[in-house]
Design a protein around this motif. Sequence first.
Motif, PDB file in Angstrom:
ATOM      1  N   GLY A  55       0.616  -1.088   0.535  1.00 25.27           N
ATOM      2  CA  GLY A  55       0.246   0.216   0.584  1.00 25.27           C
ATOM      3  C   GLY A  55       0.806   0.947  -0.037  1.00 25.27           C
ATOM      4  N   PHE A  56      -0.333   2.451   0.007  1.00 20.68           N
ATOM      5  CA  PHE A  56       0.482   3.838   0.100  1.00 20.68           C
ATOM      6  C   PHE A  56       1.615   3.992   0.898  1.00 20.68           C
ATOM      7  CE2 PHE A  56      -2.777   4.370  -3.262  1.00 20.68           C
ATOM      8  CZ  PHE A  56      -1.705   4.135  -4.696  1.00 20.68           C
ATOM      9  N   SER A  57       1.071   3.726   2.234  1.00 19.98           N
ATOM     10  CA  SER A  57       1.848   4.175   3.310  1.00 19.98           C
ATOM     11  C   SER A  57       3.360   3.222   3.697  1.00 19.98           C
ATOM     12  CB  SER A  57       1.162   4.532   4.861  1.00 19.98           C
ATOM     13  OG  SER A  57       0.117   2.743   4.398  1.00 19.98           O
ATOM     14  N   GLU A  80       8.872  -1.037  18.838  1.00 20.23           N
ATOM     15  CA  GLU A  80       9.247   0.307  18.937  1.00 20.23           C
ATOM     16  C   GLU A  80       8.916   1.033  17.468  1.00 20.23           C
ATOM     17  OE1 GLU A  80      12.546   1.196  21.015  1.00 20.23           O
ATOM     18  OE2 GLU A  80      11.177   0.751  22.989  1.00 20.23           O
ATOM     19  N   ALA A  81       9.940  -0.159  16.588  1.00 14.21           N
ATOM     20  CA  ALA A  81       9.803   0.186  15.305  1.00 14.21           C
ATOM     21  C   ALA A  81       8.336   0.582  15.133  1.00 14.21           C
ATOM     22  CB  ALA A  81      11.230  -0.210  14.550  1.00 14.21           C
ATOM     23  N   MET A  82       7.808  -0.532  15.415  1.00  8.63           N
ATOM     24  CA  MET A  82       6.397  -0.729  14.503  1.00  8.63           C
ATOM     25  C   MET A  82       5.622   0.850  14.537  1.00  8.63           C
ATOM     26  SD  MET A  82       3.421  -3.184  14.606  1.00  8.63           S
ATOM     27  CE  MET A  82       2.930  -3.067  16.446  1.00  8.63           C
ATOM     28  N   MET A  83       5.181   1.396  15.747  1.00  5.84           N
ATOM     29  CA  MET A  83       5.210   2.663  16.525  1.00  5.84           C
ATOM     30  C   MET A  83       5.532   3.746  15.414  1.00  5.84           C
ATOM     31  SD  MET A  83       2.239   1.220  18.207  1.00  5.84           S
ATOM     32  CE  MET A  83       2.014   2.951  18.345  1.00  5.84           C
ATOM     33  N   LYS A  84       6.745   3.914  15.343  1.00  2.00           N
ATOM     34  CA  LYS A  84       7.308   4.801  14.803  1.00  2.00           C
ATOM     35  C   LYS A  84       7.126   4.865  13.299  1.00  2.00           C
ATOM     36  CE  LYS A  84      11.091   5.695  17.359  1.00  2.00           C
ATOM     37  NZ  LYS A  84      13.316   5.909  17.713  1.00  2.00           N
ATOM     38  N   CYS A  85       6.496   4.318  12.558  1.00  2.00           N
ATOM     39  CA  CYS A  85       6.534   3.609  11.343  1.00  2.00           C
ATOM     40  C   CYS A  85       4.717   4.296  11.746  1.00  2.00           C
ATOM     41  CB  CYS A  85       6.228   2.087  10.805  1.00  2.00           C
ATOM     42  SG  CYS A  85       8.206   1.629  10.249  1.00  2.00           S
ATOM     43  N   LEU A  86       3.930   3.494  12.120  1.00  2.00           N
ATOM     44  CA  LEU A  86       2.055   3.975  12.430  1.00  2.00           C
ATOM     45  C   LEU A  86       2.254   5.104  12.242  1.00  2.00           C
ATOM     46  CD1 LEU A  86       0.909   0.429  14.198  1.00  2.00           C
ATOM     47  CD2 LEU A  86       0.890   0.724  12.007  1.00  2.00           C
ATOM     48  N   LYS A  90       0.092   7.590  10.559  1.00  2.00           N
ATOM     49  CA  LYS A  90      -0.662   8.342  10.705  1.00  2.00           C
ATOM     50  C   LYS A  90      -0.686  10.268  10.702  1.00  2.00           C
ATOM     51  CE  LYS A  90      -4.290   9.048  13.664  1.00  2.00           C
ATOM     52  NZ  LYS A  90      -5.880   8.497  13.495  1.00  2.00           N
ATOM     53  N   LYS A  91       0.630  10.732  10.686  1.00  2.00           N
ATOM     54  CA  LYS A  91       1.139  11.890  10.198  1.00  2.00           C
ATOM     55  C   LYS A  91       1.151  12.075   8.730  1.00  2.00           C
ATOM     56  CE  LYS A  91       5.123  12.464  11.626  1.00  2.00           C
ATOM     57  NZ  LYS A  91       5.851  13.137  12.056  1.00  2.00           N
ATOM     58  N   ASN A  96      -6.216   7.806   6.910  1.00  2.00           N
ATOM     59  CA  ASN A  96      -5.831   6.580   7.818  1.00  2.00           C
ATOM     60  C   ASN A  96      -6.368   5.772   8.692  1.00  2.00           C
ATOM     61  OD1 ASN A  96      -6.558   7.945  10.467  1.00  2.00           O
ATOM     62  ND2 ASN A  96      -4.200   9.712   8.864  1.00  2.00           N
ATOM     63  N   LEU A  97      -6.058   4.630   8.926  1.00  4.35           N
ATOM     64  CA  LEU A  97      -7.304   4.021   9.873  1.00  4.35           C
ATOM     65  C   LEU A  97      -7.257   4.182  11.277  1.00  4.35           C
ATOM     66  CD1 LEU A  97      -6.618   0.152   8.438  1.00  4.35           C
ATOM     67  CD2 LEU A  97      -8.285   2.202   8.145  1.00  4.35           C
ATOM     68  N   PRO A  98      -8.475   3.883  12.018  1.00  2.00           N
ATOM     69  CA  PRO A  98      -6.955   4.279  13.524  1.00  2.00           C
ATOM     70  C   PRO A  98      -7.478   3.494  14.387  1.00  2.00           C
ATOM     71  CG  PRO A  98     -10.129   3.468  13.322  1.00  2.00           C
ATOM     72  CD  PRO A  98      -9.236   3.880  12.197  1.00  2.00           C
ATOM     73  N   THR A  99      -7.572   1.801  13.453  1.00  2.00           N
ATOM     74  CA  THR A  99      -6.853   0.697  14.769  1.00  2.00           C
ATOM     75  C   THR A  99      -6.181  -0.210  13.542  1.00  2.00           C
ATOM     76  OG1 THR A  99      -8.319  -0.129  14.525  1.00  2.00           O
ATOM     77  CG2 THR A  99      -8.132   1.201  16.734  1.00  2.00           C
ATOM     78  N   PHE A 100      -5.106  -0.756  13.806  1.00  2.00           N
ATOM     79  CA  PHE A 100      -4.529  -1.708  13.773  1.00  2.00           C
ATOM     80  C   PHE A 100      -4.143  -3.366  14.294  1.00  2.00           C
ATOM     81  CE2 PHE A 100      -2.822   2.196  12.463  1.00  2.00           C
ATOM     82  CZ  PHE A 100      -2.860   2.114  10.852  1.00  2.00           C
TER      83      PHE A 100
END
Length: 118
Positions: A55-57, A80-86, A90-91, A96-100
Amino acid sequence: MHWIRKAIADNLRSQDHYTVDTLVGGYDEHDNKPFLGSIDYLGNALSDQPYLFRGFSGRFCYAILDKLYRPDMTEEEGHEAMMKCLNEVKKRFVANLPTFQVVMINKDGIRQLDDISV
């Protein structure tokens, strides 16, 4: 993975073609290591990758993981790396989606982790 890639490629020019991009993950008991691959809607495959996105993101995430990924990362460092990506998605991404949903795949099987809200 090879069967999925062949099925997509064989049906590409038919009326029943598949328009799907897939991530294929698992654990290879023969080589005793995890496996991650990708197949796009044209039947092109990438196999045995350390990380992949669709996907684009996902384009925002490659730069982050190019810098942060190490083969010996702990589960916490990976989270932590996944959270930085998400957070970056989001920014910077409009739709974007509210939950993953997060799934961990390792030699012990598949484990559904808690959903992540960003």
